[in-house]
Design a protein around this motif. Sequence first.
Motif, PDB file in Angstrom:
ATOM      1  N   TRP A   1      -1.240  -6.133   0.489  1.00  0.00           N
ATOM      2  CA  TRP A   1      -0.562  -4.868   0.150  1.00  0.00           C
ATOM      3  C   TRP A   1       0.941  -5.068   0.253  1.00  0.00           C
ATOM      4  O   TRP A   1       1.436  -5.598   1.249  1.00  0.00           O
ATOM      5  CB  TRP A   1      -1.000  -3.752   1.094  1.00  0.00           C
ATOM      6  CG  TRP A   1      -2.384  -3.299   0.797  1.00  0.00           C
ATOM      7  CD1 TRP A   1      -3.541  -3.824   1.272  1.00  0.00           C
ATOM      8  CD2 TRP A   1      -2.762  -2.234  -0.069  1.00  0.00           C
ATOM      9  NE1 TRP A   1      -4.620  -3.147   0.766  1.00  0.00           N
ATOM     10  CE2 TRP A   1      -4.179  -2.166  -0.067  1.00  0.00           C
ATOM     11  CE3 TRP A   1      -2.048  -1.327  -0.852  1.00  0.00           C
ATOM     12  CZ2 TRP A   1      -4.881  -1.234  -0.814  1.00  0.00           C
ATOM     13  CZ3 TRP A   1      -2.751  -0.406  -1.594  1.00  0.00           C
ATOM     14  CH2 TRP A   1      -4.152  -0.356  -1.571  1.00  0.00           C
TER      15      TRP A   1
ATOM     16  N   ALA B   1      -5.343   8.330  -0.272  1.00  0.00           N
ATOM     17  CA  ALA B   1      -4.099   7.927   0.384  1.00  0.00           C
ATOM     18  C   ALA B   1      -3.013   7.607  -0.624  1.00  0.00           C
ATOM     19  O   ALA B   1      -2.092   6.860  -0.341  1.00  0.00           O
ATOM     20  CB  ALA B   1      -4.350   6.707   1.266  1.00  0.00           C
ATOM     21  N   GLY B   2      -3.115   8.172  -1.828  1.00  0.00           N
ATOM     22  CA  GLY B   2      -2.122   7.828  -2.832  1.00  0.00           C
ATOM     23  C   GLY B   2      -2.090   8.749  -4.021  1.00  0.00           C
ATOM     24  O   GLY B   2      -2.552   9.890  -3.969  1.00  0.00           O
TER      25      GLY B   2
ATOM     26  N   ARG C   1      -4.109  -2.661  -8.297  1.00  0.00           N
ATOM     27  CA  ARG C   1      -3.186  -1.720  -8.924  1.00  0.00           C
ATOM     28  C   ARG C   1      -2.277  -2.419  -9.932  1.00  0.00           C
ATOM     29  O   ARG C   1      -1.967  -1.865 -10.986  1.00  0.00           O
ATOM     30  CB  ARG C   1      -2.386  -0.970  -7.855  1.00  0.00           C
ATOM     31  CG  ARG C   1      -3.235   0.096  -7.194  1.00  0.00           C
ATOM     32  CD  ARG C   1      -2.684   0.582  -5.862  1.00  0.00           C
ATOM     33  NE  ARG C   1      -3.567   1.618  -5.327  1.00  0.00           N
ATOM     34  CZ  ARG C   1      -4.752   1.394  -4.787  1.00  0.00           C
ATOM     35  NH1 ARG C   1      -5.217   0.176  -4.676  1.00  0.00           N
ATOM     36  NH2 ARG C   1      -5.495   2.386  -4.342  1.00  0.00           N
TER      37      ARG C   1
ATOM     38  N   ASP D   1      -0.594   3.317 -10.246  1.00  0.00           N
ATOM     39  CA  ASP D   1      -1.370   3.828  -9.120  1.00  0.00           C
ATOM     40  C   ASP D   1      -0.766   3.252  -7.850  1.00  0.00           C
ATOM     41  O   ASP D   1      -0.442   2.068  -7.792  1.00  0.00           O
ATOM     42  CB  ASP D   1      -2.836   3.407  -9.251  1.00  0.00           C
ATOM     43  CG  ASP D   1      -3.748   4.204  -8.346  1.00  0.00           C
ATOM     44  OD1 ASP D   1      -3.452   4.290  -7.139  1.00  0.00           O
ATOM     45  OD2 ASP D   1      -4.752   4.738  -8.831  1.00  0.00           O
TER      46      ASP D   1
ATOM     47  N   ASP E   1      -0.603   3.677  -3.309  1.00  0.00           N
ATOM     48  CA  ASP E   1      -1.008   4.278  -2.037  1.00  0.00           C
ATOM     49  C   ASP E   1       0.237   4.397  -1.175  1.00  0.00           C
ATOM     50  O   ASP E   1       1.314   3.927  -1.558  1.00  0.00           O
ATOM     51  CB  ASP E   1      -2.058   3.415  -1.335  1.00  0.00           C
ATOM     52  CG  ASP E   1      -3.482   3.720  -1.789  1.00  0.00           C
ATOM     53  OD1 ASP E   1      -3.649   4.496  -2.755  1.00  0.00           O
ATOM     54  OD2 ASP E   1      -4.415   3.190  -1.185  1.00  0.00           O
TER      55      ASP E   1
END
Length: 135
Positions: free
Chosen positions: A125, A60-61, A88, A73, A75
Motif C-alpha cells: 500500500w 475505507a475509501g 487499484r 479508486d 482507500d
Amino acid sequence: MTTARDLVIGYVNALHAAVGAMRAAISPLEQLADMLHLTRSHQISRSGEAGGYSYKVHGAGCRLTSQDCTVIDVDFTAEGAEIFDFWRLRCYAQSLPEPHDPTVEDLRSAVESLKPPLVEVRPGWFTMPNANAST
C-alpha cells in the motif's frame, strides 16, 4: 509506449486532480477522506456527482470516475491519507481511454523506482505525500 511507471505517475496525478475538484465542489471537504464522515453523517449521499466526477464511497475509501470513465479508486489511512495498491493501479490502467493491462511485477518495479517520493505505508500500500508525481 506507456510504461508501468507512466501509469503510476498518471494515477497519482489523476488522484490529485480529482481531490482538488472534489474539495472545490463539496464544502466542508478538506481532504478526500472527509467523504467517509460526510456520508456516515448523512451530509452527502454515498454516491453521486461532484466536481466533474462520479463518486461512490465504500468501506475505507472512495471510487471516483472521471467524465472519460477513468477510474481512480483509493482507500484512506486512519489519518486520512489517500493510499492505493496494485489492484487499484491496474483498475486505473484498464479504465483509461486507451486501456493498459500492466502486470503486478511491472507495477511493483515502477513503484520501487518512484520511492521516494512514493511511500509504502504498509506492505503493498502506497501514498504520495506531495501534490504532484512529476518525477
